[in-house]
Design a protein around this motif. Structure first.
Motif, PDB file in Angstrom:
ATOM      1  N   LEU A  37     -13.817 -23.800  -7.873  1.00  0.00           N
ATOM      2  CA  LEU A  37     -14.879 -24.225  -8.784  1.00  0.00           C
ATOM      3  C   LEU A  37     -14.809 -25.716  -9.055  1.00  0.00           C
ATOM      4  O   LEU A  37     -15.845 -26.393  -9.138  1.00  0.00           O
ATOM      5  CB  LEU A  37     -14.791 -23.439 -10.087  1.00  0.00           C
ATOM      6  N   ASP A  38     -13.577 -26.223  -9.217  1.00  0.00           N
ATOM      7  CA  ASP A  38     -13.422 -27.661  -9.452  1.00  0.00           C
ATOM      8  C   ASP A  38     -13.936 -28.474  -8.261  1.00  0.00           C
ATOM      9  O   ASP A  38     -14.583 -29.519  -8.424  1.00  0.00           O
ATOM     10  CB  ASP A  38     -11.955 -27.996  -9.707  1.00  0.00           C
ATOM     11  N   ALA A  39     -13.629 -27.997  -7.048  1.00  0.00           N
ATOM     12  CA  ALA A  39     -14.090 -28.705  -5.849  1.00  0.00           C
ATOM     13  C   ALA A  39     -15.614 -28.697  -5.776  1.00  0.00           C
ATOM     14  O   ALA A  39     -16.248 -29.712  -5.437  1.00  0.00           O
ATOM     15  CB  ALA A  39     -13.497 -28.053  -4.606  1.00  0.00           C
ATOM     16  N   ALA A  40     -16.200 -27.551  -6.111  1.00  0.00           N
ATOM     17  CA  ALA A  40     -17.667 -27.472  -6.121  1.00  0.00           C
ATOM     18  C   ALA A  40     -18.242 -28.403  -7.170  1.00  0.00           C
ATOM     19  O   ALA A  40     -19.271 -29.061  -6.948  1.00  0.00           O
ATOM     20  CB  ALA A  40     -18.108 -26.037  -6.385  1.00  0.00           C
ATOM     21  N   ALA A  41     -17.566 -28.465  -8.324  1.00  0.00           N
ATOM     22  CA  ALA A  41     -18.031 -29.346  -9.396  1.00  0.00           C
ATOM     23  C   ALA A  41     -17.972 -30.808  -8.969  1.00  0.00           C
ATOM     24  O   ALA A  41     -18.863 -31.601  -9.306  1.00  0.00           O
ATOM     25  CB  ALA A  41     -17.195 -29.126 -10.646  1.00  0.00           C
ATOM     26  N   ARG A  42     -16.919 -31.149  -8.220  1.00  0.00           N
ATOM     27  CA  ARG A  42     -16.811 -32.544  -7.754  1.00  0.00           C
ATOM     28  C   ARG A  42     -17.937 -32.891  -6.783  1.00  0.00           C
ATOM     29  O   ARG A  42     -18.452 -34.017  -6.788  1.00  0.00           O
ATOM     30  CB  ARG A  42     -15.441 -32.763  -7.116  1.00  0.00           C
ATOM     31  N   ARG A  43     -18.313 -31.920  -5.964  1.00  0.00           N
ATOM     32  CA  ARG A  43     -19.432 -32.172  -5.050  1.00  0.00           C
ATOM     33  C   ARG A  43     -20.732 -32.373  -5.827  1.00  0.00           C
ATOM     34  O   ARG A  43     -21.542 -33.247  -5.501  1.00  0.00           O
ATOM     35  CB  ARG A  43     -19.586 -30.998  -4.072  1.00  0.00           C
ATOM     36  N   VAL A  44     -20.882 -31.536  -6.840  1.00  0.00           N
ATOM     37  CA  VAL A  44     -22.090 -31.649  -7.653  1.00  0.00           C
ATOM     38  C   VAL A  44     -22.128 -32.975  -8.394  1.00  0.00           C
ATOM     39  O   VAL A  44     -23.163 -33.633  -8.489  1.00  0.00           O
ATOM     40  CB  VAL A  44     -22.162 -30.472  -8.660  1.00  0.00           C
ATOM     41  N   GLU A  45     -20.968 -33.382  -8.898  1.00  0.00           N
ATOM     42  CA  GLU A  45     -20.880 -34.620  -9.668  1.00  0.00           C
ATOM     43  C   GLU A  45     -21.318 -35.821  -8.859  1.00  0.00           C
ATOM     44  O   GLU A  45     -21.901 -36.779  -9.397  1.00  0.00           O
ATOM     45  CB  GLU A  45     -19.433 -34.805 -10.146  1.00  0.00           C
ATOM     46  N   ALA A  46     -21.034 -35.758  -7.569  1.00  0.00           N
ATOM     47  CA  ALA A  46     -21.356 -36.894  -6.715  1.00  0.00           C
ATOM     48  C   ALA A  46     -22.840 -37.002  -6.408  1.00  0.00           C
ATOM     49  O   ALA A  46     -23.277 -37.997  -5.825  1.00  0.00           O
ATOM     50  CB  ALA A  46     -20.568 -36.794  -5.407  1.00  0.00           C
ATOM     51  N   GLN A  47     -23.626 -36.032  -6.771  1.00  0.00           N
ATOM     52  CA  GLN A  47     -25.035 -36.016  -6.385  1.00  0.00           C
ATOM     53  C   GLN A  47     -25.838 -37.115  -7.063  1.00  0.00           C
ATOM     54  O   GLN A  47     -26.591 -37.814  -6.431  1.00  0.00           O
ATOM     55  CB  GLN A  47     -25.657 -34.646  -6.699  1.00  0.00           C
ATOM     56  N   ALA A  48     -25.698 -37.205  -8.403  1.00  0.00           N
ATOM     57  CA  ALA A  48     -26.580 -38.143  -9.086  1.00  0.00           C
ATOM     58  C   ALA A  48     -26.105 -38.395 -10.501  1.00  0.00           C
ATOM     59  O   ALA A  48     -25.266 -37.675 -11.044  1.00  0.00           O
ATOM     60  CB  ALA A  48     -28.011 -37.597  -9.112  1.00  0.00           C
ATOM     61  N   ALA A  49     -26.675 -39.427 -11.107  1.00  0.00           N
ATOM     62  CA  ALA A  49     -26.326 -39.785 -12.487  1.00  0.00           C
ATOM     63  C   ALA A  49     -26.592 -38.659 -13.479  1.00  0.00           C
ATOM     64  O   ALA A  49     -25.790 -38.457 -14.401  1.00  0.00           O
ATOM     65  CB  ALA A  49     -27.083 -41.045 -12.890  1.00  0.00           C
ATOM     66  N   PRO A  50     -27.689 -37.913 -13.339  1.00  0.00           N
ATOM     67  CA  PRO A  50     -27.911 -36.811 -14.303  1.00  0.00           C
ATOM     68  C   PRO A  50     -26.774 -35.806 -14.311  1.00  0.00           C
ATOM     69  O   PRO A  50     -26.436 -35.255 -15.355  1.00  0.00           O
ATOM     70  CB  PRO A  50     -29.213 -36.170 -13.793  1.00  0.00           C
ATOM     71  N   MET A  51     -26.193 -35.566 -13.134  1.00  0.00           N
ATOM     72  CA  MET A  51     -25.085 -34.632 -13.064  1.00  0.00           C
ATOM     73  C   MET A  51     -23.877 -35.192 -13.796  1.00  0.00           C
ATOM     74  O   MET A  51     -23.117 -34.452 -14.435  1.00  0.00           O
ATOM     75  CB  MET A  51     -24.743 -34.352 -11.603  1.00  0.00           C
ATOM     76  N   GLU A  52     -23.667 -36.504 -13.713  1.00  0.00           N
ATOM     77  CA  GLU A  52     -22.555 -37.132 -14.414  1.00  0.00           C
ATOM     78  C   GLU A  52     -22.723 -36.972 -15.924  1.00  0.00           C
ATOM     79  O   GLU A  52     -21.761 -36.680 -16.640  1.00  0.00           O
ATOM     80  CB  GLU A  52     -22.460 -38.615 -14.048  1.00  0.00           C
ATOM     81  N   ALA A  83     -16.863 -35.227 -16.201  1.00  0.00           N
ATOM     82  CA  ALA A  83     -15.909 -34.122 -16.177  1.00  0.00           C
ATOM     83  C   ALA A  83     -16.428 -33.011 -15.290  1.00  0.00           C
ATOM     84  O   ALA A  83     -17.613 -32.693 -15.328  1.00  0.00           O
ATOM     85  CB  ALA A  83     -15.687 -33.594 -17.596  1.00  0.00           C
ATOM     86  N   PRO A  84     -15.580 -32.420 -14.472  1.00  0.00           N
ATOM     87  CA  PRO A  84     -16.028 -31.291 -13.647  1.00  0.00           C
ATOM     88  C   PRO A  84     -16.530 -30.167 -14.530  1.00  0.00           C
ATOM     89  O   PRO A  84     -15.821 -29.716 -15.427  1.00  0.00           O
ATOM     90  CB  PRO A  84     -14.743 -30.884 -12.891  1.00  0.00           C
ATOM     91  N   PRO A  85     -17.766 -29.715 -14.346  1.00  0.00           N
ATOM     92  CA  PRO A  85     -18.299 -28.645 -15.177  1.00  0.00           C
ATOM     93  C   PRO A  85     -17.430 -27.410 -15.159  1.00  0.00           C
ATOM     94  O   PRO A  85     -17.352 -26.694 -16.138  1.00  0.00           O
ATOM     95  CB  PRO A  85     -19.675 -28.372 -14.555  1.00  0.00           C
ATOM     96  N   ALA A  86     -16.762 -27.125 -14.050  1.00  0.00           N
ATOM     97  CA  ALA A  86     -15.941 -25.919 -13.972  1.00  0.00           C
ATOM     98  C   ALA A  86     -14.785 -25.961 -14.948  1.00  0.00           C
ATOM     99  O   ALA A  86     -14.271 -24.935 -15.358  1.00  0.00           O
ATOM    100  CB  ALA A  86     -15.409 -25.727 -12.553  1.00  0.00           C
ATOM    101  N   ALA A  87     -14.349 -27.175 -15.323  1.00  0.00           N
ATOM    102  CA  ALA A  87     -13.245 -27.266 -16.278  1.00  0.00           C
ATOM    103  C   ALA A  87     -13.641 -26.644 -17.606  1.00  0.00           C
ATOM    104  O   ALA A  87     -12.875 -25.920 -18.232  1.00  0.00           O
ATOM    105  CB  ALA A  87     -12.841 -28.731 -16.468  1.00  0.00           C
ATOM    106  N   GLY A  88     -14.872 -26.955 -18.061  1.00  0.00           N
ATOM    107  CA  GLY A  88     -15.348 -26.349 -19.291  1.00  0.00           C
ATOM    108  C   GLY A  88     -15.516 -24.859 -19.149  1.00  0.00           C
ATOM    109  O   GLY A  88     -15.193 -24.089 -20.053  1.00  0.00           O
ATOM    110  N   THR A  89     -16.026 -24.428 -17.991  1.00  0.00           N
ATOM    111  CA  THR A  89     -16.209 -22.994 -17.760  1.00  0.00           C
ATOM    112  C   THR A  89     -14.882 -22.269 -17.750  1.00  0.00           C
ATOM    113  O   THR A  89     -14.747 -21.177 -18.304  1.00  0.00           O
ATOM    114  CB  THR A  89     -16.923 -22.774 -16.412  1.00  0.00           C
ATOM    115  N   ARG A  90     -13.860 -22.876 -17.131  1.00  0.00           N
ATOM    116  CA  ARG A  90     -12.540 -22.247 -17.087  1.00  0.00           C
ATOM    117  C   ARG A  90     -11.939 -22.162 -18.479  1.00  0.00           C
ATOM    118  O   ARG A  90     -11.370 -21.142 -18.855  1.00  0.00           O
ATOM    119  CB  ARG A  90     -11.606 -23.037 -16.170  1.00  0.00           C
ATOM    120  N   ALA A  91     -12.086 -23.241 -19.277  1.00  0.00           N
ATOM    121  CA  ALA A  91     -11.565 -23.201 -20.643  1.00  0.00           C
ATOM    122  C   ALA A  91     -12.221 -22.096 -21.438  1.00  0.00           C
ATOM    123  O   ALA A  91     -11.579 -21.385 -22.203  1.00  0.00           O
ATOM    124  CB  ALA A  91     -11.790 -24.559 -21.325  1.00  0.00           C
ATOM    125  N   MET A  92     -13.522 -21.953 -21.255  1.00  0.00           N
ATOM    126  CA  MET A  92     -14.252 -20.907 -21.970  1.00  0.00           C
ATOM    127  C   MET A  92     -13.755 -19.531 -21.564  1.00  0.00           C
ATOM    128  O   MET A  92     -13.540 -18.657 -22.410  1.00  0.00           O
ATOM    129  CB  MET A  92     -15.750 -21.022 -21.670  1.00  0.00           C
TER     130      MET A  92
END
Length: 278
Positions: free
Chosen positions: A205-220, A3-12
């Protein structure tokens, strides 16, 4: 997929803004409704319950210094009056009683929300270790986050104005009613425009989160944790919204009941001019 981390941040952020707006509205819903305000003052109690203009507070305190008993203060045609009849005071007190369990419920929901907010914030802090080292991208994310925070505050302020105007429009008729409804429409349009801006920044933020997500398994993994952490906030937010609407309806009904008590006091000659303190 994560899940894009920004989604949780936006909900918060949205839940935070809603909680603050509802909490403030409960205390100030009628504070500036009109100049025919009122206040229920109990002997020996520091504070008092009031509805009307906050500019009346000092006058009410001055009256309390000259009245050695419980009283209901109100303003009519620019003049301050008090009622001390115990039966009418009890009716005024009872009018607001149905709000107390609703306020307790709102406070309980806010308490439920806090640990989830803290969890999301802690997880959001961990995303910094995975952010791409692109200075331009980093700057864009920071600017989007700041803009969302500022927009949330603006939306909160408008929400408070909408609550106050909705109560005023309940009893307004004719030209005044039309004018108040027009003000509400303008506020709704402003709220919609701000919401659109919020969505645009959220997409950054979502776009940035998607870039981060693609980095590695820990990010996923972290993304999944954020999704799980934010999920309980959604039903709590819906419950808070429902309780908030019930509070608005009950507050308007309670206000009408108190004003009926005031009208009866005037009609029966139980209202006297408030003592003026020099």
């Amino acid at each position: 997929s994560a899940a894009p981390p920004a989604a949780g941040t936006r909900a918060m952020a949205n839940a935070n803004a809603e909680a603050r707006a509802k909490s403030w509205a409960r205390a100030q819903a009628f504070a500036r409704a009109n100049r025919n305000g009122y206040a229920l003052v109990r002997k020996g109690q520091e504070g008092f319950s009031m509805s009307g203009d906050l500019e009346d507070v000092e006058e009410i305190r001055a009256v309390r210094r000259g009245v050695d008993s419980d009283f209901l203060w109100f303003r009519r045609d620019g003049e301050g009056y008090i009622v001390r009849d115990p039966v009418l005071l009890e009716r005024a007190e009872s009018a607001w009683a149905p709000l107390r369990p609703l306020e307790t419920e709102m406070e309980r929901l806010q308490a439920q929300l806090r640990p989830h907010e803290a969890r999301v914030q802690a997880l959001a802090a961990r995303t910094e270790a995975f952010e791409p080292r692109d200075p331009d991208a980093d700057a864009g994310v920071r600017e989007a986050a700041k803009a969302m925070e500022a927009l949330a505050k603006q939306m909160e302020a408008i929400a408070m104005q909408q609550v106050a105007l909705s109560f005023r429009s309940t009893n307004a008729e004719g030209v005044d009613g039309v004018a108040l409804r027009k003000e509400l429409e303008v506020l709704s349009e402003r709220q919609a425009a701000l919401s659109g801006q919020m969505d645009a920044h959220a997409e950054v933020l979502d776009a940035a989160a998607r870039r981060v997500e693609a980095q590695a398994a820990p990010m996923e993994k972290l993304g999944r944790e954020m999704e799980e952490a934010a999920r309980p906030m959604e039903p709590i937010g819906r419950k808070m919204e429902a309780v908030g609407k019930r509070i608005e309806v009950q507050a308007a009904a309670s206000d009408r009941q108190v004003r009926t008590v005031i009208d009866e006091a005037v009609r029966r000659g139980l209202a006297v001019k408030a003592p003026v303190q020099g």
